[in-house]
Design a protein around this motif. Structure first.
Motif, PDB file in Angstrom:
ATOM      1  N   VAL A 158      -8.263   4.632  -8.381  1.00 36.15           N
ATOM      2  CA  VAL A 158      -9.044   4.475  -9.601  1.00 36.15           C
ATOM      3  C   VAL A 158      -8.209   4.944 -10.790  1.00 36.15           C
ATOM      4  O   VAL A 158      -7.473   5.927 -10.692  1.00 36.15           O
ATOM      5  CB  VAL A 158     -10.373   5.265  -9.526  1.00 36.15           C
ATOM      6  CG1 VAL A 158     -10.125   6.752  -9.313  1.00 36.15           C
ATOM      7  CG2 VAL A 158     -11.216   5.043 -10.766  1.00 36.15           C
ATOM      8  N   THR A 159      -8.291   4.227 -11.892  1.00 36.72           N
ATOM      9  CA  THR A 159      -7.582   4.600 -13.112  1.00 36.72           C
ATOM     10  C   THR A 159      -8.590   5.076 -14.149  1.00 36.72           C
ATOM     11  O   THR A 159      -9.535   4.358 -14.483  1.00 36.72           O
ATOM     12  CB  THR A 159      -6.773   3.424 -13.668  1.00 36.72           C
ATOM     13  OG1 THR A 159      -5.789   3.040 -12.704  1.00 36.72           O
ATOM     14  CG2 THR A 159      -6.062   3.821 -14.966  1.00 36.72           C
ATOM     15  N   ILE A 160      -8.393   6.294 -14.644  1.00 31.72           N
ATOM     16  CA  ILE A 160      -9.276   6.884 -15.645  1.00 31.72           C
ATOM     17  C   ILE A 160      -8.674   6.639 -17.029  1.00 31.72           C
ATOM     18  O   ILE A 160      -7.525   7.014 -17.299  1.00 31.72           O
ATOM     19  CB  ILE A 160      -9.450   8.400 -15.433  1.00 31.72           C
ATOM     20  CG1 ILE A 160      -9.763   8.711 -13.961  1.00 31.72           C
ATOM     21  CG2 ILE A 160     -10.548   8.939 -16.349  1.00 31.72           C
ATOM     22  CD1 ILE A 160     -11.043   8.117 -13.465  1.00 31.72           C
ATOM     23  N   TYR A 217     -12.430  13.316 -14.932  1.00 31.66           N
ATOM     24  CA  TYR A 217     -12.297  13.367 -13.485  1.00 31.66           C
ATOM     25  C   TYR A 217     -12.342  14.827 -13.059  1.00 31.66           C
ATOM     26  O   TYR A 217     -12.226  15.735 -13.899  1.00 31.66           O
ATOM     27  CB  TYR A 217     -10.994  12.711 -13.026  1.00 31.66           C
ATOM     28  CG  TYR A 217      -9.754  13.483 -13.399  1.00 31.66           C
ATOM     29  CD1 TYR A 217      -9.136  14.340 -12.488  1.00 31.66           C
ATOM     30  CD2 TYR A 217      -9.194  13.378 -14.671  1.00 31.66           C
ATOM     31  CE1 TYR A 217      -8.003  15.056 -12.832  1.00 31.66           C
ATOM     32  CE2 TYR A 217      -8.054  14.089 -15.023  1.00 31.66           C
ATOM     33  CZ  TYR A 217      -7.471  14.928 -14.095  1.00 31.66           C
ATOM     34  OH  TYR A 217      -6.357  15.648 -14.443  1.00 31.66           O
ATOM     35  N   LYS A 246      -3.532   7.284 -19.762  1.00 36.11           N
ATOM     36  CA  LYS A 246      -4.464   7.081 -18.663  1.00 36.11           C
ATOM     37  C   LYS A 246      -3.939   7.731 -17.383  1.00 36.11           C
ATOM     38  O   LYS A 246      -2.734   7.903 -17.201  1.00 36.11           O
ATOM     39  CB  LYS A 246      -4.706   5.591 -18.433  1.00 36.11           C
ATOM     40  CG  LYS A 246      -3.462   4.813 -18.012  1.00 36.11           C
ATOM     41  CD  LYS A 246      -3.766   3.330 -17.878  1.00 36.11           C
ATOM     42  CE  LYS A 246      -2.516   2.551 -17.463  1.00 36.11           C
ATOM     43  NZ  LYS A 246      -2.801   1.096 -17.354  1.00 36.11           N
ATOM     44  N   THR A 277      -4.117   7.779 -13.078  1.00 34.83           N
ATOM     45  CA  THR A 277      -4.489   7.062 -11.870  1.00 34.83           C
ATOM     46  C   THR A 277      -4.666   8.042 -10.717  1.00 34.83           C
ATOM     47  O   THR A 277      -3.788   8.881 -10.473  1.00 34.83           O
ATOM     48  CB  THR A 277      -3.429   6.017 -11.496  1.00 34.83           C
ATOM     49  OG1 THR A 277      -3.315   5.063 -12.553  1.00 34.83           O
ATOM     50  CG2 THR A 277      -3.812   5.298 -10.213  1.00 34.83           C
ATOM     51  N   LEU A 278      -5.776   7.944 -10.039  1.00 37.31           N
ATOM     52  CA  LEU A 278      -6.049   8.782  -8.869  1.00 37.31           C
ATOM     53  C   LEU A 278      -5.834   7.932  -7.620  1.00 37.31           C
ATOM     54  O   LEU A 278      -6.402   6.864  -7.480  1.00 37.31           O
ATOM     55  CB  LEU A 278      -7.495   9.297  -8.897  1.00 37.31           C
ATOM     56  CG  LEU A 278      -7.993   9.969 -10.176  1.00 37.31           C
ATOM     57  CD1 LEU A 278      -9.418  10.469  -9.979  1.00 37.31           C
ATOM     58  CD2 LEU A 278      -7.080  11.102 -10.599  1.00 37.31           C
ATOM     59  N   GLU A 330     -15.903   5.008  -3.525  1.00 36.33           N
ATOM     60  CA  GLU A 330     -15.511   5.272  -4.905  1.00 36.33           C
ATOM     61  C   GLU A 330     -15.718   6.744  -5.254  1.00 36.33           C
ATOM     62  O   GLU A 330     -16.745   7.329  -4.918  1.00 36.33           O
ATOM     63  CB  GLU A 330     -16.302   4.386  -5.855  1.00 36.33           C
ATOM     64  CG  GLU A 330     -16.019   2.902  -5.670  1.00 36.33           C
ATOM     65  CD  GLU A 330     -16.805   2.031  -6.639  1.00 36.33           C
ATOM     66  OE1 GLU A 330     -17.590   2.597  -7.430  1.00 36.33           O
ATOM     67  OE2 GLU A 330     -16.635   0.804  -6.612  1.00 36.33           O
ATOM     68  N   SER A 331     -14.724   7.324  -5.945  1.00 34.14           N
ATOM     69  CA  SER A 331     -14.810   8.720  -6.363  1.00 34.14           C
ATOM     70  C   SER A 331     -13.833   8.980  -7.499  1.00 34.14           C
ATOM     71  O   SER A 331     -12.791   8.323  -7.596  1.00 34.14           O
ATOM     72  CB  SER A 331     -14.502   9.651  -5.186  1.00 34.14           C
ATOM     73  OG  SER A 331     -14.481  11.008  -5.600  1.00 34.14           O
ATOM     74  N   THR A 332     -14.178   9.930  -8.373  1.00 36.92           N
ATOM     75  CA  THR A 332     -13.244  10.418  -9.398  1.00 36.92           C
ATOM     76  C   THR A 332     -13.017  11.912  -9.198  1.00 36.92           C
ATOM     77  O   THR A 332     -12.631  12.610 -10.123  1.00 36.92           O
ATOM     78  CB  THR A 332     -13.794  10.151 -10.813  1.00 36.92           C
ATOM     79  OG1 THR A 332     -15.089  10.762 -10.940  1.00 36.92           O
ATOM     80  CG2 THR A 332     -13.881   8.661 -11.087  1.00 36.92           C
ATOM     81  N   ASP A 333     -13.248  12.382  -7.976  1.00 36.61           N
ATOM     82  CA  ASP A 333     -13.074  13.795  -7.616  1.00 36.61           C
ATOM     83  C   ASP A 333     -11.856  13.908  -6.707  1.00 36.61           C
ATOM     84  O   ASP A 333     -11.869  13.410  -5.575  1.00 36.61           O
ATOM     85  CB  ASP A 333     -14.328  14.304  -6.913  1.00 36.61           C
ATOM     86  CG  ASP A 333     -14.321  15.817  -6.705  1.00 36.61           C
ATOM     87  OD1 ASP A 333     -13.221  16.393  -6.658  1.00 36.61           O
ATOM     88  OD2 ASP A 333     -15.412  16.405  -6.592  1.00 36.61           O
TER      89      ASP A 333
END
Length: 257
Positions: free
Chosen positions: A52-54, A60, A74, A76-77, A238-241
């Motif tokens: 995922v790209t924030i 995040y 930006k 990227t995770l 999906e996660s931003t953690d």
């Protein structure tokens, strides 16, 4: 973790039909299928977050649970790879596979020179030039196993970029040529898995055009098998953690996450 396919790149001496190879392949396969993520007893399968790209201004959660805002660039995770190799190692260790087997090809190279089977003449010839000794160090194998019957298997688990995959396969070719192993196996991510791992990780898609080259390698040896095992996740979510992600290293392309 799932096994998508095992590609036998070369098989000299019909090793693929032997009980020894079946035993070795089963041991590797069982260790791969036993892998879970998160790496804990409660995990039922290999479930990892999607890449995922924030965007700038987005948030995040970092590795210690702190919510952070993305600044000027930006972020990227993505998942790392070294913990996956370490988990594979732990499963193989339970079956008495030995890790980091030192691989010395020096005696093999010396024998080639002494038998005058290989030489590297300078061109054009330069008078009074100093002869430079070739570097003959290729590093260790990730894993090494020898059955009670004496069948030897070398395994490399890909944690580097695509160039690393080529080096691993070439190193195992040398080990087969030198008679140091009977089987050599490279484990690499599938086309569906690798985009979610360390940037530019070695993968099956970029290796496949060279399968024809490694297939012809089999004509150089009388006995030995060279294979590539393609592996893949069971599920994506999906996660931003970052605490959900497989941790990344601090070298090479790991920094580009």
């Amino acid at each position: 973790m799932k096994i998508i396919n095992t590609y036998v790149l070369s098989d000299s001496g019909q090793i693929v039909e032997s009980a020894d190879w079946h035993q070795a392949h089963e041991a590797i396969s069982n260790a791969i299928r036993a892998m879970r993520w998160p790496d804990n007893k409660s995990a039922k399968d290999f479930r990892i977050p999607k890449i995922v790209t924030i965007r700038v201004g987005g948030t995040y959660t970092d590795e210690v649970g702190v919510i952070k805002t993305v600044g000027e660039k930006k972020k990227t995770l993505r998942n790392g790879v070294r913990p996956l190799r370490d988990q594979f190692r732990s499963w193989m260790a339970k079956k008495h596979w030995k890790a980091e087997k030192p691989l010395s090809l020096v005696p093999f190279f010396r024998r080639l020179r002494e038998d005058e089977k290989v030489s590297f003449p300078n061109y054009p010839q330069v008078e009074h030039s100093d002869r430079i000794e070739l570097n003959e160090s290729v590093g260790d194998l990730d894993f090494w196993f020898k059955t009670k019957g004496g069948f030897r298997t070398a395994v490399e688990w890909e944690t580097g970029n695509i160039s690393s995959s080529h080096r691993s396969l070439n190193k195992m070719c040398l080990a087969l040529m030198g008679g140091l192993t009977d089987a050599a196996v490279l484990v690499v991510p599938s086309s569906k898995l690798y985009p979610h791992l360390t940037d530019r990780i070695g993968n099956i898609r970029e290796l496949q055009p060279y399968f024809y080259f490694w297939n012809r390698f089999g004509t150089l040896i009388q006995k030995g098998i060279l294979a590539v095992i393609e592996v893949e996740h069971d599920r994506l979510f999906e996660s931003t953690d970052l605490r959900d992600f497989v941790s990344t290293g601090n070298d090479g392309n790991s920094k580009r996450g």
